[in-house]
Design an enzyme around this catalytic site. Structure first.
Site, PDB file in Angstrom:
ATOM      1  N   CYS A 140     -35.013  19.551  -0.609  1.00  0.00           N
ATOM      2  CA  CYS A 140     -34.954  18.147  -1.016  1.00  0.00           C
ATOM      3  C   CYS A 140     -33.844  17.382  -0.305  1.00  0.00           C
ATOM      4  O   CYS A 140     -32.706  17.865  -0.238  1.00  0.00           O
ATOM      5  CB  CYS A 140     -34.701  18.125  -2.514  1.00  0.00           C
TER       6      CYS A 140
ATOM      7  N   ARG B   9     -46.362  11.608  -5.001  1.00  0.00           N
ATOM      8  CA  ARG B   9     -45.210  12.156  -5.706  1.00  0.00           C
ATOM      9  C   ARG B   9     -44.025  11.185  -5.671  1.00  0.00           C
ATOM     10  O   ARG B   9     -43.172  11.187  -6.535  1.00  0.00           O
ATOM     11  CB  ARG B   9     -44.825  13.486  -5.061  1.00  0.00           C
TER      12      ARG B   9
END
Ligand code: IMP
Length: 506
Positions: A322, A421
């Site tokens: 991430c 998302r």
């Protein structure tokens, strides 16, 4: 008074900044007595969750982690995979249905003949499949009406002509021991044992052959004592959804047999999530279970709990792939987020009598982080990098400079292009990346790794003097560690042995 932004009093912290302090361990505190069962979906006080996992692990809703193969492997160990939603509805539903139709230990017969076939056909089939048990069905198919069975005990090549008809020497249906198609694997194995059989055909009410259970498979079937099954003895599986195409995706996933859904979003404190949950409740009531997230604070949790989420997922920016925090400057240390949300969950439970389980998502690096996440209040844990390293993950295994690696990429990377998302409304496109494309060291089979990791969790729980996750959440004693004592935690002030480098003195 001048209005100002809110500043949190505490810095946000991550798992590596904490340790568990042992508690008193009674003699009953041994790993074999530890239960890792944990609720997945909300339940009322005094009742039980309708989905309880046998281990507190779920696999991440990611292309590089959770397909049907991963789902079967993880359900065998007692957890749940959430099949990724960043694919067509049809493909995702097919993956779900492959998991639901997979029955470990129940084999669709691959050697089948008709009664009119001959011994020569049996011999040819044996040569081709290598299997010595042949089902005889009226039409010679794997699902025809079962009329007999042939094993090597039914013929002698030296004594019989190879054009003898199967119907003349097979063991006839009347003399066979068969079982109903709904028989469980354990029951089937018991019948095999009791009657000293090598195989047991399972048939439907019209005598049609459904599957076979073989004695020789017993050992491999026995290994999965933790497997997570639904009421029809099928593996439990989850699936990711998004806040855009739910009206088409959810019915397809539900029809395919998905047991639990989860809205897959990098940021879940949004009206989009409430609209999606409302749609589920309007069309399915409480029949369809849907988790929501991700959130990192009390407000976010309460919003989703009140919106009717079945569980709430916690974590923004802590995933190994991430880059949300560096791209957008949002997120929160995973430990702080879990601690705060767990507290909110307990308060909500005390007020409403409804327990909404929470899932700590992302950022697990060492096995002990799992124990810490649970001790801090997580009911279960979602992992991406961890599962991506195993044989069962859907990605390529590659050799880089002599080391085996598996590919692992974020849903917010250009490779996955999972714009839903990261959707905050607006155009259907990913305008910048929030994840990277990477490699992780290959680690072998899921079973071996999960067994080892959870043995560590069980052992630590015993050190804390607890035998269940809820006990751990109540009784754990957790300390912050200073930067200096983190150094003390690894091996230090020694030179690690590397036998290749040693030159022994004469
Ligand atoms: P890991 O276990 O630390 O690898 O984290 C896995 C989690 O990272 C997933 O369950 C997601 O919540 C999150 N995630 C997946 N893809 C991305 C991405 O591209 N950017 C940010 N977070 C991601």
């Amino acid at each position: 008074m001048i209005e100002m932004a809110l500043f949190f009093d505490e810095p946000s912290r991550t798992f590596g900044e904490y340790l568990l302090v042992p508690g008193y361990s009674a003699t009953a505190c041994v790993p074999a007595n530890v239960s890792l069962k944990t609720p997945v979906v909300k339940f009322k006080k005094g009742e039980q969750s309708s989905i309880i996992m046998n281990i507190p692990l779920v696999s991440a809703i990611m292309q590089s982690v959770s397909d049907d193969k991963m789902a079967i492997a993880l359900a065998k160990e007692g957890g749940i995979a959430f099949i990724y939603g960043s694919q067509t509805i049809e493909n995702q539903a097919q993956m779900v249905s492959r998991v639901k139709n997979h029955k470990a230990g129940f084999v669709i017969s691959d050697s089948n003949v008709k009664p009119e076939d001959t011994l020569a056909d049996i011999l040819a089939l044996k040569e081709k499949t290598g299997h010595s048990t042949v089902a005889v069905t009226d039409d010679g198919t794997a699902n025809g009406k079962l009329v007999g069975l042939v094993t090597s005990r039914d013929y002698r090549v030296s004594r019989m002509s190879t054009d003898t008809k199967v119907g003349e020497f097979m063991t006839k249906f009347e003399d066979l021991i068969c079982a109903d198609e709904k028989t469980t694997l354990k029951e089937a194995n018991d019948i095999i044992w009791e009657h000293k059989l090598n195989s047991l055909p399972l048939i439907d009410k019209d005598q049609r052959l459904k599957t076979m259970v073989f004695r020789k498979d017993y050992d491999s079937n026995k290994e999965n004592e933790n497997e997570l099954l639904d009421a029809s003895k099928r593996y439990v599986v989850g699936a990711g959804i998004n806040t855009r195409d739910y009206a088409e995706r959810i019915p397809a996933l539900v029809n395919a047999g998905a047991d639990v859904l989860c809205i897959d979003s990098s940021e879940g404190f949004t009206e989009w999530q409430k609209i999606t949950i409302d749609w589920v409740r309007e069309h399915y009531g409480d029949q369809v279970k849907v988790g929501a997230g991700n959130v990192v604070d009390r407000e976010g949790f309460l919003f989703l709990a009140k919106a009717g989420a079945d569980f709430v997922k916690v974590g923004i920016g802590g995933g190994s792939i991430c880059i949300t925090r560096e791209q957008k400057g949002i997120g929160r240390g995973q430990a702080t987020a879990v601690i705060e949300v767990a507290k909110a969950r307990d308060e909500y439970f005390a007020e409403t009598g409804i327990y909404v389980p929470i899932c700590s998502d992302g950022g697990i690096v060492h096995d002990y982080h799992m124990t810490l996440a649970l001790a801090m209040g997580a009911d279960f844990i979602m992992l991406g990098r961890y599962f991506a390293r195993f044989d069962e993950s859907p990605t390529n295994k590659v050799n880089i400079n002599g080391s085996y690696m598996k590919e692992y990429w974020g849903e917010g990377s250009n490779r996955a292009r999972n714009w839903e998302r990261y959707d905050m409304g607006g155009d259907k496109k990913l305008s910048f990346e929030e994840g990277v494309d990477s490699y992780v060291p290959y680690a072998g089979s899921l079973k071996d790794n999960v067994t080892l990791s959870l043995n560590k969790v069980r052992s630590t729980m015993c050190n804390c003097g607890v035998l269940s996750i809820s006990d751990l959440q109540e009784k754990a004693r957790i300390t912050l560690v200073s930067a200096t004592s983190i150094v003390e935690g690894g091996s230090h002030d020694v030179v690690l042995k590397d036998n290749n480098m040693v030159e022994y003195m004469k």
